[in-house]
Each structure stands twice: as structure tokens, then as C-alpha cells.
Scaffold this motif. Sequence first.
Motif, short mmCIF file in Angstrom:
data_model
loop_
_atom_site.label_atom_id
_atom_site.label_comp_id
_atom_site.label_asym_id
_atom_site.label_seq_id
_atom_site.Cartn_x
_atom_site.Cartn_y
_atom_site.Cartn_z
N LEU A 113 0.82 -1.20 0.00
CA LEU A 113 0.00 0.00 0.00
C LEU A 113 0.86 1.26 0.00
O LEU A 113 1.87 1.34 0.71
N ARG A 114 0.45 2.24 -0.79
CA ARG A 114 1.10 3.53 -0.85
C ARG A 114 0.04 4.62 -0.75
O ARG A 114 -1.11 4.40 -1.11
N ASP A 170 1.26 20.95 7.17
CA ASP A 170 2.54 20.28 7.37
C ASP A 170 2.51 18.88 6.79
O ASP A 170 1.46 18.23 6.72
N GLY A 171 3.68 18.39 6.42
CA GLY A 171 3.80 17.01 5.97
C GLY A 171 3.77 16.05 7.15
O GLY A 171 3.79 16.45 8.32
N LEU A 172 3.74 14.76 6.83
CA LEU A 172 3.62 13.74 7.87
C LEU A 172 4.78 13.78 8.85
O LEU A 172 4.59 13.57 10.06
N GLY A 173 5.98 14.07 8.38
CA GLY A 173 7.14 14.11 9.28
C GLY A 173 6.96 15.13 10.39
O GLY A 173 7.18 14.85 11.57
N GLN A 201 14.32 9.89 4.01
CA GLN A 201 15.30 9.72 2.94
C GLN A 201 14.94 8.58 2.00
O GLN A 201 15.68 8.26 1.08
N GLY A 202 13.77 7.96 2.24
CA GLY A 202 13.33 6.88 1.39
C GLY A 202 13.96 5.54 1.70
O GLY A 202 13.92 4.62 0.88
N LYS A 203 14.51 5.41 2.93
CA LYS A 203 15.23 4.20 3.30
C LYS A 203 14.49 3.45 4.42
O LYS A 203 14.41 3.94 5.54
N ILE A 225 6.89 6.11 3.78
CA ILE A 225 7.84 6.73 2.86
C ILE A 225 7.10 7.45 1.74
O ILE A 225 7.45 8.57 1.36
N SER A 226 6.06 6.81 1.21
CA SER A 226 5.31 7.43 0.12
C SER A 226 4.58 8.69 0.57
O SER A 226 4.41 9.63 -0.20
#
Length: 327
Positions: A113-114, A170-173, A201-203, A225-226
Motif C-alpha cells: 500500500l502507498r 505540514d507534511g507527515l514528518g 530519505q526513502g530508506k 515513505i510514500s
Amino acid sequence: MQAPRSLSWPVALAALALAGPARADEHPIALQTPTGTLNGTLHLPQDTKPAAVVLIVAGSGPTDRDGNNPLAGRNDSLKMLAQALARSGYASVRYDKRGIGQSGAAGGDESALRLDTYVDDAAAWVDKLNASGRYPAVAVAGHSEGALIGMLAAQRGKVASFISLAGSADGLGALLRKQLASQLPPDLAVANERVLQSLEQGKPTADVPAPLLSLYRPSVQPYLISSLRYQPARELGKLNVPVLLVQGTTDIQVGVEQARALQAAKPDACLAIIPGMNHLLKEVAADLPAQQRSYGDPALPLHGELPATLAGFLRKPCQPPGKVTAG
């Protein structure tokens, strides 16, 4: 930035939007996708041709088409929203996102899921409603995380207008850092920051302390990440349709400053700040016990100012400068 001006159309339309019991017809509606069927409810106003249809996109987690989350309780907020729209002459479609409620079979493996999957689904619903030829216009209303999903979908399809209900700028972070700041002991706060930075960082990372696994379990990391790559304020600024930003002053999950930041990113958006409205779009005091009770109280109605605010915008979207405040 100009000072907010008075919001006049909700007052003028309040009697129409709130008068009488809801008289409407509900019908099942389904969207076929390559990985399964998404099931929803088409809510039609009775005795009148719909002025438009509003696609309602629910918030995060296992929140269903009615706004209910098994982790928090039944509140029926989005069902009430559909009823309010019908009283004002608008059709609506609300649906269970894949993996939730009657769309459970379309969910598949959590690791696949994304956020973009949800966006693809919402955009497909918009296309379906436009293709039906039944409605003069299609609008999108997204609640909470659904606001981000809805605005991304609105970028793709033929949409007359977009409504953000308690959406974040704001974004999720940033949201995770803010929400967890006062909840984690120092050692877990350090670990949380390490994990979050890796995901930003997508990791993916396997080094997640046990107390944080419910949030950062390996199977959900691809979704996080998405989502982390999107900044709602930036995405809202890309829309070229009329926008209404609705925010309550007693929302303990998303503050008024988030709505103002969204408007700063799109200055021609109309801003409606509703006094005493919480995250569930209901009139609730700011104290925590009252807030908690509201999440499990389906008898508690929507805030009285919300239906007229929505109806007024849908009938006559605000024009620049668009800086208006309800209440």
C-alpha cells in the motif's frame, strides 16, 4: 495578507441548509479497480436534481465511509456530512478505502500500500462520477489525511472545487514529530528521530525499538515513505480550482495555524474558521474528556455552522482575495 472579512453567505443560506429532517435516497455504488472492488454510498437529495456531487474522502487509518474508526469509536461524522449536503441539494459519494470496511478484499498486502494508491482510487472515483453524466459538477471534500488525498486527486481530474476539512499544511514528518514530542521518553525520542529521518530519505529500516513498532513496523514503512514526500501546503498551491479551507477552533489534532498556512500557500482560497468545532466537525469543548467522548457519540450532530458554510461555497465559490472567516 489582508485581514479576514466577514463570511456572509453561510448566514443567508443557513435556513435552507439546516431546515427540516434529511430527505434523501441512499444507494450502494462501487468502483472496480485492478485489485478489487471499492464499495461506497451514493447519497442523493430527494425531490430535486443534484446541483453537484461531492466525493467525500475519509481520514487516516481504518476510518470508514461514515467517519468511524474501530480504534476510536463510532461518531458517524461523514455520514452526517452526506446528509447535510443532501439537505442543501447536493449529492455525495463516500466510500470505504481499500482494505477498510466493505472494501477490505481490495486491500491486499499492507506492504504494497502507498498513499498514491489511495490517490489513484480517489481520482478514479472522480472520473466515474464525471463519466456518469448525471451531475453538473464534481467537487472533492477531504477530511484530515483525506484532504491531502483529495487535493492530489483533484490535480488529476475534472473537479469544479475542492474542500479541505481539518486538513494539515505540514507534511507527515512534522506532524509525527509534533504529536510524539510530549509522549516519548528521551531514549525513544532519539530513536524516533533516527527512524523518521531514515524514512524521509526513502530508506526502510529494521532498527525499530519494540515500543515504536506499531507505528513503524516494516510492513507499513513503504506507505510512510510514500506519504512523507508530500507537503500538503505545496500540493494545495498547485490547484487551479476554487478551494475552501474549513477548520475548527477546538480541533486538538489539527490547529487553526495549519489552515492559515494552507491559505498562505494558496492566497485565493476561502478560509472558514468555525468556533467550537473539533476534528470530527462537531461542536465540542476543548477539554480532553469532552473530546474523547465525541469520538464515540453518534448522536452528537455536526457543528451547526458547517452545513451552511459548505452549501454557500458550493453555490458560489469565493473569489480572490478569498480571505474570509466564519463565526
